[in-house]
Write a protein that holds these residues in place. Structure first.
Motif, PDB file in Angstrom:
ATOM      1  N   GLY A  70       0.813  -1.206   0.000  1.00 44.99           N
ATOM      2  CA  GLY A  70       0.000   0.000   0.000  1.00 44.99           C
ATOM      3  C   GLY A  70       0.845   1.252   0.000  1.00 44.99           C
ATOM      4  N   GLY A  71       0.381   2.286  -0.694  1.00 44.43           N
ATOM      5  CA  GLY A  71       1.154   3.518  -0.810  1.00 44.43           C
ATOM      6  C   GLY A  71       1.408   4.204   0.506  1.00 44.43           C
ATOM      7  N   GLY A  72       0.550   3.963   1.511  1.00 46.69           N
ATOM      8  CA  GLY A  72       0.725   4.578   2.810  1.00 46.69           C
ATOM      9  C   GLY A  72       1.530   3.748   3.787  1.00 46.69           C
ATOM     10  N   THR A  73       2.160   2.683   3.304  1.00 46.63           N
ATOM     11  CA  THR A  73       2.950   1.795   4.153  1.00 46.63           C
ATOM     12  C   THR A  73       4.311   2.418   4.450  1.00 46.63           C
ATOM     13  N   THR A  74       4.716   2.388   5.707  1.00 42.98           N
ATOM     14  CA  THR A  74       5.978   3.027   6.088  1.00 42.98           C
ATOM     15  C   THR A  74       7.184   2.162   5.717  1.00 42.98           C
ATOM     16  N   HIS A  75       8.326   2.813   5.656  1.00 43.67           N
ATOM     17  CA  HIS A  75       9.581   2.105   5.388  1.00 43.67           C
ATOM     18  C   HIS A  75       9.824   1.036   6.450  1.00 43.67           C
ATOM     19  N   GLY A  76       9.539   1.377   7.699  1.00 45.07           N
ATOM     20  CA  GLY A  76       9.768   0.430   8.782  1.00 45.07           C
ATOM     21  C   GLY A  76       8.924  -0.817   8.643  1.00 45.07           C
ATOM     22  N   THR A  77       7.676  -0.667   8.206  1.00 42.02           N
ATOM     23  CA  THR A  77       6.808  -1.831   7.998  1.00 42.02           C
ATOM     24  C   THR A  77       7.331  -2.697   6.865  1.00 42.02           C
ATOM     25  N   ILE A  78       7.775  -2.076   5.790  1.00 43.40           N
ATOM     26  CA  ILE A  78       8.312  -2.838   4.654  1.00 43.40           C
ATOM     27  C   ILE A  78       9.567  -3.590   5.076  1.00 43.40           C
ATOM     28  N   ALA A  79      10.408  -2.936   5.873  1.00 46.16           N
ATOM     29  CA  ALA A  79      11.628  -3.597   6.346  1.00 46.16           C
ATOM     30  C   ALA A  79      11.291  -4.798   7.216  1.00 46.16           C
ATOM     31  N   GLY A  80      10.242  -4.696   8.018  1.00 47.14           N
ATOM     32  CA  GLY A  80       9.916  -5.759   8.951  1.00 47.14           C
ATOM     33  C   GLY A  80       9.027  -6.841   8.392  1.00 47.14           C
ATOM     34  N   GLU A  81       8.214  -6.510   7.368  1.00 49.73           N
ATOM     35  CA  GLU A  81       7.219  -7.460   6.875  1.00 49.73           C
ATOM     36  C   GLU A  81       7.369  -7.809   5.398  1.00 49.73           C
ATOM     37  N   GLY A  82       8.407  -7.296   4.763  1.00 45.38           N
ATOM     38  CA  GLY A  82       8.574  -7.524   3.326  1.00 45.38           C
ATOM     39  C   GLY A  82       9.469  -8.694   2.989  1.00 45.38           C
ATOM     40  N   SER A  83       9.408  -9.769   3.779  1.00 44.37           N
ATOM     41  CA  SER A  83      10.324 -10.892   3.597  1.00 44.37           C
ATOM     42  C   SER A  83      10.135 -11.617   2.265  1.00 44.37           C
ATOM     43  N   ALA A  84       9.000 -11.432   1.616  1.00 44.84           N
ATOM     44  CA  ALA A  84       8.796 -12.055   0.311  1.00 44.84           C
ATOM     45  C   ALA A  84       9.745 -11.472  -0.738  1.00 44.84           C
ATOM     46  N   TYR A  85      10.281 -10.281  -0.464  1.00 43.43           N
ATOM     47  CA  TYR A  85      11.225  -9.636  -1.379  1.00 43.43           C
ATOM     48  C   TYR A  85      12.373  -9.106  -0.520  1.00 43.43           C
ATOM     49  N   PRO A  86      13.328  -9.964  -0.164  1.00 44.12           N
ATOM     50  CA  PRO A  86      14.374  -9.581   0.797  1.00 44.12           C
ATOM     51  C   PRO A  86      15.182  -8.351   0.401  1.00 44.12           C
ATOM     52  N   ALA A  87      15.486  -8.191  -0.879  1.00 38.92           N
ATOM     53  CA  ALA A  87      16.290  -7.039  -1.297  1.00 38.92           C
ATOM     54  C   ALA A  87      15.531  -5.732  -1.062  1.00 38.92           C
ATOM     55  N   LEU A  88      14.238  -5.755  -1.281  1.00 42.65           N
ATOM     56  CA  LEU A  88      13.423  -4.564  -1.042  1.00 42.65           C
ATOM     57  C   LEU A  88      13.314  -4.268   0.452  1.00 42.65           C
TER      58      LEU A  88
END
Length: 262
Positions: A70-88
């Protein structure tokens, strides 16, 4: 600073309506806009805060395996929950400091399109799709130069869809004071080829290094880049590094990214 009004809509529809008013501007995490206001480089009379819109927050993986953020998702959330795309996820975890990561959003970063921001390289290298309240925009069509995008007035980024690559890595050479990219290179290998995107280096903003893509699509190894050099034409030159220095860094960082991804 100066006087302005702030509205906090709870839905995308209400935000779009508010942005349709004269001299209104969207406010995401505020990590770019607030300093801009302080320096009087922008002076909207109304800020439309997107932070209360839950429908543009969160991370999911759809039935095709595409990572949708989602466009309103914070960097911290992506870092913590984006394990499907580790590089991201790793890229997000190295943006700024904890305060920035807990406020800044991926949609805000992409809407601003700062020439030294990290996400544009990931989006362009991944061949991602930017989804707004009205349409879907391919990454190759979205970025249109420094601080310039395909977004129209009152258009809001609601989601970014990332095809997950076989291998990927983001290598950043930081400007130590700001932690922005002096140069950053994102390399992503897919079944049909390799995409390489560079941020921080060019006066035209993020771009694809097509010569490296061709070489790496035939042989995904750092050795495949031997003899290749990015052109210094139209590279940024400032107190932190010359155009030639940035061009040199592109080659160095691309090799490191490929080695790390491989």
């Amino acid at each position: 600073m100066y006087n302005f009004d702030v509205v906090t809509p709870k839905t995308v529809a209400d935000a779009v309506a508010a942005l349709g008013e004269e001299d209104a501007q969207a406010l995401g995490g505020g990590q770019t806009l607030i300093p801009t206001l302080k320096q009087r480089l922008a002076s909207p009379s109304k800020l439309v805060s997107l932070t209360g819109i839950d429908e543009i927050k969160g991370i999911r993986t759809d039935e095709s395996g595409t990572l949708c953020i989602g466009g309103g998702t914070t960097h911290g959330t992506i870092a913590g929950e984006g394990s499907a795309y580790p590089a991201l996820a790793a890229l997000a975890g190295n943006i700024g400091d904890p305060a920035v990561r807990n406020r800044g959003t991926i949609g805000g970063s992409l809407a601003n399109n700062d020439p030294s921001a990290c996400y544009p390289a990931a989006v362009l290298a991944s061949g991602a799709t930017i989804v707004t309240n009205t349409r879907e925009i391919a990454a190759d069509d979205y970025f249109q130069g420094m601080f310039t995008t395909a977004l129209e007035e009152a258009e809001i980024i609601t989601e970014v869809r990332f095809p997950v690559p076989e291998k990927a890595y983001y290598q950043k050479f930081e400007q130590p004071a700001s932690r922005f990219s002096l140069v950053g290179v994102f390399v992503a290998k897919y079944a049909d080829g390799v995409r390489v995107a560079v941020t921080g280096a060019s006066n035209d903003g993020v771009f694809r290094w097509t010569e490296a893509e061709t070489a790496l699509s035939s042989n995904f190894s750092a050795d495949a880049l031997d003899g290749l050099a990015a052109s210094a034409d139209d590279m940024i030159a400032d107190m932190h590094g010359s155009a030639a220095y940035r061009a040199h860094l592109i080659g160095v960082l691309t090799k490191r990214a490929v080695a790390a991804a491989g």
